[in-house]
Enzyme design. Sequence first.
Site, PDB file in Angstrom:
ATOM      1  N   LYS A 103     -17.382   7.141 -66.129  1.00 15.20           N
ATOM      2  CA  LYS A 103     -16.054   7.431 -66.671  1.00 15.20           C
ATOM      3  C   LYS A 103     -15.931   8.917 -66.913  1.00 15.20           C
ATOM      4  O   LYS A 103     -16.921   9.580 -67.278  1.00 15.20           O
ATOM      5  CB  LYS A 103     -15.849   6.697 -68.006  1.00 15.20           C
ATOM      6  CG  LYS A 103     -14.389   6.556 -68.396  1.00 15.20           C
ATOM      7  CD  LYS A 103     -13.739   5.372 -67.712  1.00 15.20           C
ATOM      8  CE  LYS A 103     -12.301   5.197 -68.088  1.00 15.20           C
ATOM      9  NZ  LYS A 103     -11.795   3.904 -67.623  1.00 15.20           N
ATOM     10  N   GLY A 215       3.092  -5.412 -74.529  1.00 15.45           N
ATOM     11  CA  GLY A 215       2.945  -4.279 -73.607  1.00 15.45           C
ATOM     12  C   GLY A 215       3.587  -4.663 -72.283  1.00 15.45           C
ATOM     13  O   GLY A 215       3.235  -5.690 -71.687  1.00 15.45           O
ATOM     14  N   GLY A 217       3.993  -2.515 -69.498  1.00 13.83           N
ATOM     15  CA  GLY A 217       3.762  -1.437 -68.542  1.00 13.83           C
ATOM     16  C   GLY A 217       3.217  -2.009 -67.247  1.00 13.83           C
ATOM     17  O   GLY A 217       3.536  -3.148 -66.876  1.00 13.83           O
ATOM     18  N   ASN A 218       2.366  -1.257 -66.574  1.00 17.55           N
ATOM     19  CA  ASN A 218       1.847  -1.713 -65.284  1.00 17.55           C
ATOM     20  C   ASN A 218       1.180  -3.082 -65.407  1.00 17.55           C
ATOM     21  O   ASN A 218       1.525  -4.023 -64.687  1.00 17.55           O
ATOM     22  CB  ASN A 218       0.863  -0.662 -64.747  1.00 17.55           C
ATOM     23  CG  ASN A 218       0.249  -1.100 -63.448  1.00 17.55           C
ATOM     24  OD1 ASN A 218      -0.563  -2.024 -63.403  1.00 17.55           O
ATOM     25  ND2 ASN A 218       0.652  -0.487 -62.356  1.00 17.55           N
ATOM     26  N   ALA A 219       0.231  -3.190 -66.338  1.00 16.30           N
ATOM     27  CA  ALA A 219      -0.526  -4.442 -66.452  1.00 16.30           C
ATOM     28  C   ALA A 219       0.362  -5.584 -66.985  1.00 16.30           C
ATOM     29  O   ALA A 219       0.463  -6.657 -66.374  1.00 16.30           O
ATOM     30  CB  ALA A 219      -1.737  -4.230 -67.354  1.00 16.30           C
ATOM     31  N   GLY A 220       1.019  -5.366 -68.108  1.00 16.64           N
ATOM     32  CA  GLY A 220       1.778  -6.441 -68.768  1.00 16.64           C
ATOM     33  C   GLY A 220       2.979  -6.933 -67.977  1.00 16.64           C
ATOM     34  O   GLY A 220       3.228  -8.142 -67.910  1.00 16.64           O
TER      35      GLY A 220
HETATM   36  P1  NAD Z   1       1.146   1.484 -69.139  1.00 20.74           P
HETATM   37  O1  NAD Z   1       1.221   2.852 -69.712  1.00 20.74           O
HETATM   38  O2  NAD Z   1       1.753   1.223 -67.806  1.00 20.74           O
HETATM   39  O3  NAD Z   1       1.817   0.433 -70.151  1.00 20.74           O
HETATM   40  C1  NAD Z   1       1.546   0.385 -71.503  1.00 20.74           C
HETATM   41  C2  NAD Z   1       2.587  -0.484 -72.179  1.00 20.74           C
HETATM   42  O4  NAD Z   1       2.260  -0.589 -73.557  1.00 20.74           O
HETATM   43  C3  NAD Z   1       4.007   0.095 -72.138  1.00 20.74           C
HETATM   44  O5  NAD Z   1       4.927  -0.958 -71.948  1.00 20.74           O
HETATM   45  C4  NAD Z   1       4.195   0.688 -73.529  1.00 20.74           C
HETATM   46  O6  NAD Z   1       5.562   0.704 -73.929  1.00 20.74           O
HETATM   47  C5  NAD Z   1       3.408  -0.315 -74.329  1.00 20.74           C
HETATM   48  N1  NAD Z   1       3.033   0.202 -75.631  1.00 20.74           N
HETATM   49  C6  NAD Z   1       2.662   1.457 -75.978  1.00 20.74           C
HETATM   50  N2  NAD Z   1       2.449   1.520 -77.292  1.00 20.74           N
HETATM   51  C7  NAD Z   1       2.655   0.278 -77.774  1.00 20.74           C
HETATM   52  C8  NAD Z   1       2.600  -0.308 -79.047  1.00 20.74           C
HETATM   53  N3  NAD Z   1       2.292   0.415 -80.131  1.00 20.74           N
HETATM   54  N4  NAD Z   1       2.838  -1.642 -79.154  1.00 20.74           N
HETATM   55  C9  NAD Z   1       3.171  -2.366 -78.052  1.00 20.74           C
HETATM   56  N5  NAD Z   1       3.281  -1.869 -76.852  1.00 20.74           N
HETATM   57  C10 NAD Z   1       3.018  -0.566 -76.712  1.00 20.74           C
HETATM   58  O7  NAD Z   1      -0.390   1.110 -69.168  1.00 20.74           O
HETATM   59  P2  NAD Z   1      -1.147  -0.014 -68.309  1.00 20.74           P
HETATM   60  O8  NAD Z   1      -1.715   0.614 -67.097  1.00 20.74           O
HETATM   61  O9  NAD Z   1      -0.286  -1.220 -68.191  1.00 20.74           O
HETATM   62  O10 NAD Z   1      -2.384  -0.293 -69.277  1.00 20.74           O
HETATM   63  C11 NAD Z   1      -2.266  -1.158 -70.406  1.00 20.74           C
HETATM   64  C12 NAD Z   1      -3.639  -1.571 -70.847  1.00 20.74           C
HETATM   65  O11 NAD Z   1      -4.313  -2.214 -69.782  1.00 20.74           O
HETATM   66  C13 NAD Z   1      -4.556  -0.421 -71.280  1.00 20.74           C
HETATM   67  O12 NAD Z   1      -5.409  -0.867 -72.309  1.00 20.74           O
HETATM   68  C14 NAD Z   1      -5.371  -0.155 -70.049  1.00 20.74           C
HETATM   69  O13 NAD Z   1      -6.620   0.456 -70.366  1.00 20.74           O
HETATM   70  C15 NAD Z   1      -5.546  -1.569 -69.543  1.00 20.74           C
HETATM   71  N6  NAD Z   1      -5.907  -1.588 -68.125  1.00 20.74           N
HETATM   72  C16 NAD Z   1      -5.033  -1.198 -67.167  1.00 20.74           C
HETATM   73  C17 NAD Z   1      -5.434  -1.207 -65.857  1.00 20.74           C
HETATM   74  C18 NAD Z   1      -4.490  -0.830 -64.761  1.00 20.74           C
HETATM   75  O14 NAD Z   1      -4.891  -0.938 -63.594  1.00 20.74           O
HETATM   76  N7  NAD Z   1      -3.252  -0.426 -65.023  1.00 20.74           N
HETATM   77  C19 NAD Z   1      -6.748  -1.617 -65.510  1.00 20.74           C
HETATM   78  C20 NAD Z   1      -7.614  -2.036 -66.511  1.00 20.74           C
HETATM   79  C21 NAD Z   1      -7.170  -2.013 -67.829  1.00 20.74           C
END
Ligand code: NAD
Length: 407
Positions: A103, A215, A217-220
Amino acid sequence: MSSAYTNAMSQLDKAAAVMKLDPNMHETLRYPNRVVHVNIPVTMDDGSVKVFQGFRSQFNNALGVYKGGIRYHWNVSEDEVKALSFWMMVKCAAVNIPMGGGKGGVIVNPKELSEGEIERLSRGYVQGVWRNIGSDKDVPAPDVYTTPQIMGWMRDEYEKLVGHEDPGVITGKSIENGGSEARSYSTAQGGVYCTIELAKKLGLQPEETTVAVQGFGNAGSHMAKILSGLGYKIVAVTDSKGGAMNREGLDVAAVEAHKAETRSVSGAPGTEAISNDEILHLDVDILVPAALENVITAENAAGVQAKAVVELANGPTTPEADEILKEKGIVVVPDVLANAGGVTVSYFEWDQNVKGEHWSEEDVLTKLEKIMVSAFTEIWETKEQHSIDMRTAAFVKAIERVSEAMK
Ligand code: NAD
């Protein structure tokens, strides 16, 4: 508060006790192989020079080349990248892909930098670490606030320095620049495969299964969309600005359209408001934290009503909360399994690059499903065999593989 690394080590200790890990192996696994420190001078747009501090932690490469993202964040520290590289080792080994744990990070607030400054910073990072990375050594990827564009600049800088093409030096690239099909939604897709297996174990039919996702974002958002397409009832979603709930099931596409227009899911037509705290206590079958770390804590875990938690976010449950959920009989599908779809497709990207291939989306999904389903099944069986939680079971399987390879 305990540090990320302390938390990681307490998880290691818990698994080591269950599997009666050889004490010498246990001691060795407490330390990364190396942490590279770099100071990166960047010429800012106004002509001044600012020096940024960066790290690359290479935890363990017994199973394959180091693998893990690079994070740009003001809170990055050596402690954090060490912990994250340890978890990458566990994640790759838990789903049985031939990659090790790494990392990286740079202490920076990228929102304060122009695009040109971010490009110079990213190229500067590679100038500092290039001898330590490469498709046959260590393969970085995007993480918090790093993008496919940044991966493209890093690949370009690396290839200039070594004097030859090496697309597999970094993953998470755009498709045009050697990226893999399905990478954009692979984390969620892996979580979906886990959810399907979990529902079978819990005797839940998709149409009767209610899901809440914190959440969007990308994952949710991808998780909500794919599950909804399979018939699961998504009753609530939230983002940093608020939430949307409909007990009869949300129209996820409409919520997404509302978010595209207003930048939040809050206030989507036909929905009630719900806060980020309330969603954790909603009476649903499956709760999916997909935003931040440390959201399910000793303070709020007792109020969780879901039958299961599928951790799409990294580290959403604190070790104390884990104990409380276990006592309540709530199954936690841990982050190292639930969100491993992302790194698995990153591995596929690297594999395609080193072989000079490009696989179809269908091929990628077929391979991903196979890996996720067999990892879920194996970790579930380990949990049953030792009467432990799924997180400890995932650690046991992972540490077994890593320590066997090290021997
Ligand atoms: P992202 O930035 O696309 O989305 C994050 C989401 O969380 C957004 O909708 C944001 O509005 C929301 N958010 C932020 N603060 C918040 C709060 N206080 N309460 C509720 N929601 C809140 O990020 P992502 O890529 O979707 O990643 C989300 C999680 O998934 C992280 O923990 C990341 O480490 C994990 N993850 C992502 C990936 C990936 O490929 N994208 C891979 C492994 C793990």
